[in-house]
Every structure is written in C-alpha cells, then in structure tokens.
Design a protein around this motif. Structure first.
Motif, PDB file in Angstrom:
ATOM      1  N   ASN A  63       0.812  -1.216   0.000  1.00 50.96           N
ATOM      2  CA  ASN A  63       0.000   0.000   0.000  1.00 50.96           C
ATOM      3  C   ASN A  63       0.847   1.268   0.000  1.00 50.96           C
ATOM      4  O   ASN A  63       0.592   2.206  -0.748  1.00 50.96           O
ATOM      5  CB  ASN A  63      -0.938   0.016   1.207  1.00 50.96           C
ATOM      6  N   SER A  67      -3.273   5.590  16.620  1.00 53.77           N
ATOM      7  CA  SER A  67      -4.275   4.577  16.967  1.00 53.77           C
ATOM      8  C   SER A  67      -5.131   5.035  18.144  1.00 53.77           C
ATOM      9  O   SER A  67      -6.358   4.848  18.141  1.00 53.77           O
ATOM     10  CB  SER A  67      -3.586   3.249  17.305  1.00 53.77           C
ATOM     11  N   ASN A  70      -7.044   2.579   4.479  1.00 55.56           N
ATOM     12  CA  ASN A  70      -5.929   1.830   3.879  1.00 55.56           C
ATOM     13  C   ASN A  70      -4.945   1.333   4.932  1.00 55.56           C
ATOM     14  O   ASN A  70      -3.727   1.391   4.747  1.00 55.56           O
ATOM     15  CB  ASN A  70      -5.194   2.693   2.845  1.00 55.56           C
ATOM     16  N   PHE A  71      -5.497   0.859   6.048  1.00 55.40           N
ATOM     17  CA  PHE A  71      -4.654   0.352   7.127  1.00 55.40           C
ATOM     18  C   PHE A  71      -5.424  -0.770   7.811  1.00 55.40           C
ATOM     19  O   PHE A  71      -6.574  -0.582   8.199  1.00 55.40           O
ATOM     20  CB  PHE A  71      -4.349   1.479   8.124  1.00 55.40           C
ATOM     21  N   THR A  72      -4.805  -1.939   7.928  1.00 55.42           N
ATOM     22  CA  THR A  72      -5.515  -3.109   8.433  1.00 55.42           C
ATOM     23  C   THR A  72      -5.358  -3.269   9.947  1.00 55.42           C
ATOM     24  O   THR A  72      -4.437  -2.711  10.555  1.00 55.42           O
ATOM     25  CB  THR A  72      -4.993  -4.390   7.757  1.00 55.42           C
ATOM     26  N   MET A  73      -6.253  -4.072  10.545  1.00 56.59           N
ATOM     27  CA  MET A  73      -6.154  -4.366  11.967  1.00 56.59           C
ATOM     28  C   MET A  73      -4.867  -5.121  12.290  1.00 56.59           C
ATOM     29  O   MET A  73      -4.312  -4.972  13.376  1.00 56.59           O
ATOM     30  CB  MET A  73      -7.362  -5.188  12.421  1.00 56.59           C
ATOM     31  N   ASP A  74      -4.371  -5.915  11.338  1.00 58.62           N
ATOM     32  CA  ASP A  74      -3.105  -6.621  11.561  1.00 58.62           C
ATOM     33  C   ASP A  74      -1.960  -5.638  11.768  1.00 58.62           C
ATOM     34  O   ASP A  74      -1.084  -5.843  12.619  1.00 58.62           O
ATOM     35  CB  ASP A  74      -2.784  -7.530  10.368  1.00 58.62           C
ATOM     36  N   ASN A  77     -12.521   3.624   4.893  1.00 60.28           N
ATOM     37  CA  ASN A  77     -11.316   3.036   4.309  1.00 60.28           C
ATOM     38  C   ASN A  77     -10.115   3.942   4.556  1.00 60.28           C
ATOM     39  O   ASN A  77      -9.921   4.936   3.867  1.00 60.28           O
ATOM     40  CB  ASN A  77     -11.515   2.814   2.809  1.00 60.28           C
ATOM     41  N   LYS A 125     -10.367  -8.610  17.269  1.00 61.71           N
ATOM     42  CA  LYS A 125     -10.028  -9.473  16.144  1.00 61.71           C
ATOM     43  C   LYS A 125     -10.478 -10.908  16.400  1.00 61.71           C
ATOM     44  O   LYS A 125     -11.018 -11.579  15.528  1.00 61.71           O
ATOM     45  CB  LYS A 125      -8.511  -9.467  15.913  1.00 61.71           C
TER      46      LYS A 125
END
Length: 373
Positions: free
Chosen positions: A10, A178, A230-234, A228, A269
């Motif tokens: 990304n 965060s 462009n940043f995932t929980m992972d 969106n 999660k």
C-alpha cells in the motif's frame, strides 16, 4: 543514483511510484508479479532476488509488513545482505523494531555498507502525492547523500539522530494515531447520538483544542461512509505490539494505556473471527458447538457448586470434575472431525475471557461500532 525498492504494498508502491515519476533509475522486487509488471510498464526494472537487486543499485530501500519478513528478505541466502558491497546504503522504511534494526545493521556494516532507518508517517494518500513525512536515523553523511531521493518521496524529511531513533519515533507516532482514532470513534458516536450536524461538528473540532492530524484525515472517511483508511487491523496490532514491548522494556510494566488498547484490539479481532466462523456452521454442528461452549463457560460455576456440597478430598468430587472436563473434550473432538472448523474449537479455551471483556470493550471503543443512519 540507482535505487532498488523491495516491497510494493500500500505504501511502498506509492513511494516507488514517486521515484519513477521523478525519473530515478529504479529496480523493484515484490512477490506479487502483477505489481512488478505494473512497474515494468511504467519504466522500472525487476530483480529476481534481493541479492540481485543489491548488486545492481547504490541505494536499497525496503518497505515491508513486519520485522520477520524484513529479516527473511535481508538474510536469506539470495537476500540483500549477500549482494551488498562497500558504500552501498540500506534504507529500512518499514515500521519495525529498534533492536531488530540494530541487529541487521551489524551485518550490513560487516559488508562495509551503511544502514539507515527511515520510516514514513502520514498515510497512503500522502505517500501517493509525495507529501509524506520521513524520519531518518543513522550516519548524517549517508543521510545527506540520499536526501535528493528522500525529498522526492516526502515533503517533510527529518534526521532524528543515531541509528534506531527514527524507528522509535515512528512507533510512538503510530501509537498516538491509533489512540486518536479510537477516541474519534467514541466522539463521533456521541455526536451522532446527540443529533449534532456532523459536518458542522467536523469543522468545530478542526478549529478547537480537540483537533489532530487523525481527525483532519480519518474523520472524513468516517463521515463519508467508506471507513477506508488503507490500514488493516493486523498492522494496528503490530504497531501496538511494538510500542507495548518498547514501554515494557523501558519501564518493566504492563500497566499502560497501550497495554489496554492492545488487549482490546486482540479481543476484537478474535471475536470477529469467532462470529464470522460460527455463522458458517450447519444447524446440527452449531447446536453441538453452543452446547460445548456453554459447558466450557459453566465449568468453573459447576466446580464451585460441587465444592460447596462435596469435600474436595472426596472421590465423588474428583469424579464429577472428570466428567465435566471429559464432556468438554468429547464435544471438542466431535467438532474437530470437521477440520474446517478446527480453529473455532480452539476458541473455546479463550472465549470465556472474551465474553466478559468484549461488552466493556464495545462500550469504550465506538470506532468499531459507528452506525450512521
């Protein structure tokens, strides 16, 4: 200067794209052939390994998802380190761990090459326009040498000091982002439930002491309904892990806001996976699963009840415990016959804790529960 770029995800793809637009001699490497083909069509060259890339360029940039993946790319037999030679520069632009940067850097220095850590901050949208912030730690002379490359990828470039300092600063900024995002989720939930004009609320926050970079950028995607960023929980989990580990190392303590936020992210999660997986079960298996789950939840209660009526030294008490425990394992085994739901069965061990914490987490963390009519 010839530049090599490894990791066209990304952020990496956008940083590498800025280099191409500014006519740099660029060689790329990524496991996704569709991405490398796209860059070939734009004028880049492709290397078949990290070693091959390092042999062909003066500056090697890595922008990868995790410290583990970076270590594999750098230290494999056909990795970057084995292609390094004197005065070549490695710039690590991933969000990673300070200790890991220093560990790999020792091997870089042994090759008479120069390591720098240079993580970025500002999000994908800023990376795409060359407007991202870049922190760089390490030898000042090497920083000055690659500055023309840095200023093409980012508008605000800061030399933070010794090697590893940029990585620590990046971990801190991601932690703050965060925390701000979670706070924004709660704030917008309250604003919505209070029937405020959300467009006016956005402007009000922007001119107030409650403003932040996260509000100015991420509130917009919350309000337009896309969510969106462009940043995932992972990746959030990775950032919280890095900051949590850093704080524990420095203060020898687990009691921090970060520790609580990290724990809640893990629960979210885990619960999301649980509900998504259970929803795919057939009715008979779902009934059995619920039965096993209830026995698992009630097991401590049954033990307490039994201990009230039967002395713990009594053989009957021991037998009752055995029956309760055995019934759980029998039901788990029955469910495990279907390998597709093996992971669901493992959740039985942990779901008791999640059940009692998830409601509190949901109440505290509105960012995951926003409902805009």
């Amino acid at each position: 200067m010839k530049v090599g770029f490894i990791g066209l995800g990304n952020v990496g793809s956008k940083l590498a794209g800025s280099l191409l637009r500014n006519k740099f001699d660029l060689t790329v490497r990524d496991l996704d052939k569709n991405l490398t083909n796209m860059f070939v069509n734009m004028g880049a060259k492709v290397a078949n390994s990290g070693k091959e890339l390092a042999e062909q360029v003066d500056l090697i940039i890595t922008c990868l998802p995790s410290p583990k993946i970076c270590a594999e790319v750098m230290e494999a037999e056909d990795g970057v380190i084995n292609g390094l030679s004197e005065n070549k520069i490695w710039l690590e632009m991933s969000t990673t761990d300070e200790a890991e940067i220093k560990r790999i850097s020792k091997k870089i220095i042994a090759k008479k090459a120069i390591p720098l850590d240079g993580p970025v901050s500002g999000g994908c949208h800023r990376a795409a326009t060359g407007n991202i912030a870049i922190f760089v730690g390490g030898e000042r002379k090497a920083f000055d040498k690659i500055l023309p490359v840095l200023t093409v990828m980012g508008r605000k470039v800061l030399h933070t000091g010794k090697l590893g300092s940029a990585t620590v600063l990046k971990v801190i900024t991601n932690y703050l982002a965060s925390v701000h995002l979670v706070a924004l989720g709660e704030a917008w939930t309250v604003a919505k439930k209070s029937n405020l004009d959300l467009a006016k609320a956005y402007k009000g926050i922007a001119v107030s002491s409650g403003n932040s970079f996260v509000h100015e950028t991420e509130s917009q995607v919350i309000l337009n309904g896309s969510y969106n960023i462009n940043f995932t929980m992972d990746l959030v989990e990775k950032d919280m892990t890095l900051f949590n580990n850093l704080s524990k190392k420095l203060f020898n303590s687990r009691h921090s806001i970060c520790a609580s936020l990290y724990a809640n992210i893990k629960r979210f999660k885990f619960s999301h996976f649980f509900f998504k997986s259970v929803s795919s079960l057939s009715i008979p298996r779902l009934v059995l699963f619920v039965l096993a789950w209830l026995i698992n939840i009630l097991n401590p209660v049954l033990m307490d009840a039994l201990s009230s009526f039967i002395p713990s030294s009594n053989a009957t008490f021991t037998g009752a415990i055995f029956i309760c425990e055995f019934s759980i394992y029998i039901l788990r085994y029955f469910l495990c016959v279907n390998r597709r739901i093996y992971k669901i069965v493992r959740i039985l061990r942990f779901y008791n804790e999640i059940l009692f914490n998830f409601i509190n987490f949901s109440n505290r963390t509105g960012v995951f529960l926003l409902i805009f009519d």
